[in-house]
Design an enzyme around this catalytic site. Structure first.
Site, PDB file in Angstrom:
ATOM      1  CG  HIS A   1      -2.142  -0.884   0.993  1.00  0.00           C
ATOM      2  ND1 HIS A   1      -2.079  -2.229   1.238  1.00  0.00           N
ATOM      3  CD2 HIS A   1      -3.390  -0.630   0.541  1.00  0.00           C
ATOM      4  CE1 HIS A   1      -3.260  -2.776   0.953  1.00  0.00           C
ATOM      5  NE2 HIS A   1      -4.068  -1.823   0.524  1.00  0.00           N
ATOM      6  N   GLY A   2       2.102   1.143   0.326  1.00  0.00           N
ATOM      7  CA  GLY A   2       2.928   2.337   0.315  1.00  0.00           C
ATOM      8  C   GLY A   2       4.294   2.051   0.880  1.00  0.00           C
TER       9      GLY A   2
END
Lengths: 481, 382
Positions: free
Chosen positions: A323-324
């Site tokens: 997600h990041g």
């Protein structure tokens, strides 16, 4: 380019749609391929090359596996190719997404003064590398035939509807439609309808919630109290859902417009009554991907309890990082690992007993952890994340919030209440059910749109454009730039 | 209709861009107080760097013919959902506005720095420096805020300055904070729809300063206030325009001494970069959106006003934001000359200027939240 922009709605989409349907079938894949490259290059003219490389790379890998298959070569060669593909794809992903995180972290720990590369993250790289990988792996597994036409394959990889924010469409989901699909008026209408629903979710709900969230994030010091922190967390919870699921709706709708059937990505996740269920209904294509291409190959639950725990740990750590590229995302992933483990071991049984009369309890339990999870997710600065997270539960924060700061908390909550109500209803299946009974109780996900559906979509489209245009409205008090 | 749905959808989408292309190009928005993006010309470099794409996106919404209507509708929509805070302003149902300022958005360290800079300036120039902080709208007239709406704690900031300076009245080399209190008078001091105070507020503040200097207060009517416009909707209205908004009046005091005005720097609107005038007002602005610019024709780097009557004594330098523009009419009679300097637009050296012009006194005149946020104060001691 993003869907909720004037350029996409007013110029790109009408041109692409018109030309697509004017062209004979044989040229439509080529046209979608070209249009997708323009779509991508719009914001990132140079990074389009990485995507093209990824396309050619996995096209070649697929063909190579096909070649070995046709020769009846030993599995060793095929394995080598699929390993090569994974290393290549993950290498690209790692390099562009995680190098700076590693450099920064090494620098922080060792203090040697390394400077980050400052690479901008190529848009959608996490999505298309996962898609191309799934293709090669599925070819290897013999689930799909290698695509011989590089234009068709390129179209699949770069296809603009799902390019930058999913859903993650595995090649096998659309393999047949890549080569041959039947665009029909009913599918087009349903597609437009779905697109408008998604657009309005994004523009009317997500953006508005996001605006309030941003305002609240400016609160610090004595302004920041527990009621403020909760409202802020709630607004983010709604923003991310409507943003993400709205985007998926738009992608699925656009897919339908061009004759594709993309997999669903969200199934009213905030209605879940356990965290396990939440993850079955949130970003479903990502969970499916991790299950099929990581969890099950690792052995899943077939190699004993200890091994299963290790496998889940790996899957959730990587899900978080996917997600990041920041440590808060890793922590967020592990947060869910712990919750899911607890549910697997004992909580789920307890929750099961609560079904029926006490369903609400398990629902509150689920949303409590989901909301507090988003606080971790939304702050890449860990100390900030901790500050906001602690504020949710801080007795002092509650004391000021309900004491000296009561007027402010009351004001903020009271004036958000009508909107909160809309947001809450909006993420349940209730509006859909009500709409269905309004239409006469008839399930209609096929056939021409009804008159009321046409009216609804026209209204939502109009409102979306109004909010989109006014979103760029930016008056200055003093300066004339 | 059921069969032509796709066609209609196609037309609706195309209408967005076609209507924007066909509408006459507008380059400036008075509502937004900014220049609009016009159609970019295409170039290879522009495309590769992405500026063409960004400008095209901006131009599409800036040139959209129903832009103003869209903004109004979205404001109405938000108000109807109970929101009272739009685009950084509080909007009340009675049609009045207040600019939102909360503690978190007013940096304490910047404020302290600005105060210390003033001390240093006073010390270096060996001049008395008066700091006048005009009360913010939400502080002066709390009832104008939606009930409970967060607003900054002005008293804390005021006390900080009082403690730091701790002088009753500024002597040479010292700074002091001029006390001001609106509460004695039962009138509106702020525009309903603009971030400035109105004529009454300007009068009260000017009188507070005059009485601080030991001068006798003059009644409001002795300045000959005259209503010049009653259809003013100001900057806060622009932030969240809706039909229920109130109208404000522009009132100008007319009984003033004769003056000659020279200004330079920071020009926009009617006045060129530098020039001269014989009035404190530029009446051309009365027919425009930006009516507050009637005072001194808006903000300039430097405005020098000479009082041509013989009554005024001494020279005052005002370091200021736009709030001083409308207070000046009430102050000018006391001085022989007043120079107003706006740090946002003044490009020369302030030190040099003071050395050359030798004012008798320096007045730092800002709306409070503006002063807290002022980022150019360090120019005073460079």
């Amino acid at each position: 380019m993003v869907f909720s922009s004037m350029v996409f709605l007013g110029i790109f989409l009408p041109i692409v749609a018109l030309v697509y349907y004017l062209l004979p079938r044989g040229f439509r894949n080529l046209w979608l391929f070209v249009a997708s490259l323009v779509f991508y290059a719009w914001g990132e003219p140079r990074y389009v090359l990485i995507m093209l490389f990824s396309t050619v790379f996995d096209y070649a890998n697929g063909r190579l596996i096909g070649y070995f298959d046709s020769r009846g070569s030993s599995d060793r060669w095929r394995k080598a190719v699929v390993a090569f593909s994974c290393v290549g794809n993950l290498g690209i992903l790692f390099f562009f997404k995680y190098t700076d995180l590693v450099i920064r972290s090494i620098d922080q720990i060792s203090g040697v003064g390394l400077s980050a590369l400052g690479l901008a993250l190529p848009i959608g790289i996490s999505f298309y590398t996962f898609q191309t990988m799934s293709y090669t792996i599925d070819v290897y597994r013999g689930l799909v035939k290698p695509q011989k036409n590089i234009i068709s394959f390129g179209m699949y990889v770069c296809l603009f509807p799902q390019l930058i924010a999913g859903p993650i469409v595995r090649y096998k989901d659309v393999a047949r439609e890549v080569d041959r699909r039947w665009e029909s008026e009913t599918l087009r209408q349903r597609g437009i309808y779905r697109f408008v629903i998604g657009l309005s979710k994004k523009v009317l709900l997500a953006n508005q919630a996001g605006e309030i969230y941003q305002q609240l994030q400016e609160f610090s010091g004595s302004d920041l109290t527990a009621p403020v922190a909760w409202l802020s967390a709630l607004m983010y919870t709604f923003q991310i859902y409507f943003d993400f699921s709205g985007y998926s709706d738009m992608a699925i709708g656009l897919g339908m417009f061009f004759g594709f059937h993309f997999p669903e990505n969200f199934d009213h996740p905030y209605e879940s009554t356990s965290v396990t269920e939440f993850w079955r209904r949130w970003h479903m294509t990502l969970s499916t991907w991790f299950r099929e291409y990581l969890y099950i190959p690792l052995g899943g639950n077939r190699r004993g309890a200890i091994r299963q725990i290790v496998n889940l740990f790996i899957v959730w750590a990587l899900t978080g990082l996917w997600h990041g590229a920041d440590w808060n995302f890793l922590l967020w992933g592990l947060y869910y690992f712990l919750l899911l483990m607890a549910e697997k071991l004992f909580l789920l049984k307890a929750l099961d007993k609560l079904q029926g009369k006490f369903r609400a309890v398990s629902h509150i339990y689920t949303m409590f952890f989901v909301i507090s999870g988003w606080v971790l997710f939304s702050h890449t600065d860990l100390s900030e994340a901790l500050c906001w997270w602690k504020m949710l539960f801080s007795p002092a924060g509650w004391k000021t919030g309900l004491g000296r700061g009561l007027a402010a908390s009351g004001y903020l909550w009271l004036h958000s209440l009508p909107f909160l109500l809309i947001l809450t209803l909006g993420c349940t299946a209730l509006p859909k059910r009500l709409w269905k009974s309004f239409l006469g109780g008839e399930e209609r996900s096929y056939g021409h749109l009804k008159r009321s559906e046409i009216a609804l979509s026209a209204l939502l489209f109009l409102l979306s454009v109004i909010y989109l245009v006014s979103g760029s409205y930016n008056p200055f008090l003093y300066f004339r730039f | 209709m059921k069969k032509s749905y796709t066609f209609l959808a196609f037309m609706a989408l195309s209408a967005i861009s076609v209507s924007s292309f066909l509408a006459p190009v507008s380059s400036y928005s008075a509502m937004e107080n900014r220049y609009l993006t016009t159609w970019p010309s295409i170039s290879w470099d522009g495309v590769l760097s992405g500026t063409f794409q960004k400008d095209l996106e901006k131009a599409l919404s800036d040139q959209f013919p129903l832009r103003d209507a869209c903004v109004r509708l979205s404001v109405e929509g938000q108000l109807s959902l109970g929101k009272q805070e739009i685009n950084g302003v509080y909007v009340k149902g009675d049609g009045s506005y207040v600019k939102k300022e909360i503690n978190s958005s007013l940096p304490k360290d910047r404020y302290l720095l600005n105060l210390r800079i003033l001390s240093k300036m006073a010390e270096e120039e060996k001049l008395p420096v008066d700091l006048f902080l005009v009360p913010s709208a939400g502080e002066a007239e709390e009832e104008r805020l939606p009930s409970g709406a967060p607003y900054y704690d002005a008293k804390v900031y005021r006390d900080t300055a009082v403690n730091l300076f701790s002088e009753k009245k500024a002597k040479a080399g010292k700074v002091s904070l001029v006390p001001v209190n609106f509460s004695g008078c039962n009138k509106e001091h702020y525009f309903y729809t603009d971030h400035h105070y109105n004529n009454r507020g300007a009068y009260e503040c000017a009188m507070a300063y005059r009485s601080y200097l030991g001068k006798k207060s003059r009644p409001y009517t002795s300045y000959g206030p005259k209503v010049m416009a009653d259809d003013f909707r100001g900057t806060l209205y622009s932030k969240a325009p809706w039909n229920g908004a109130k109208y404000d009046r522009i009132v100008l005091p007319e009984l003033l001494p004769e003056v000659s005005v020279a200004y330079s720097g920071g020009s926009d609107g009617h006045l060129p970069g530098s020039g001269a005038a014989d009035s404190l007002y530029d009446l051309r602005y009365l027919t425009e959106k930006d009516k507050y610019s009637t005072y001194l024709g808006g903000n300039h780097g430097l405005v020098s006003v000479e009082n041509l009557s013989d009554d005024g004594k001494g020279r005052l330098l005002i370091l200021k934001d736009s709030f001083a523009n409308s207070a000046l009419p009430y102050l000018i009679a006391d001085y022989h000359r007043v120079d107003l300097m706006d740090l946002r637009y003044y490009s020369g050296s302030v030190k040099e200027y003071i050395k050359k012009e030798r004012p008798d006194r320096i007045l730092v005149y800002y709306e409070m939240s503006d002063f807290i946020k002022e980022e150019k104060a360090s120019a005073l001691i460079r």
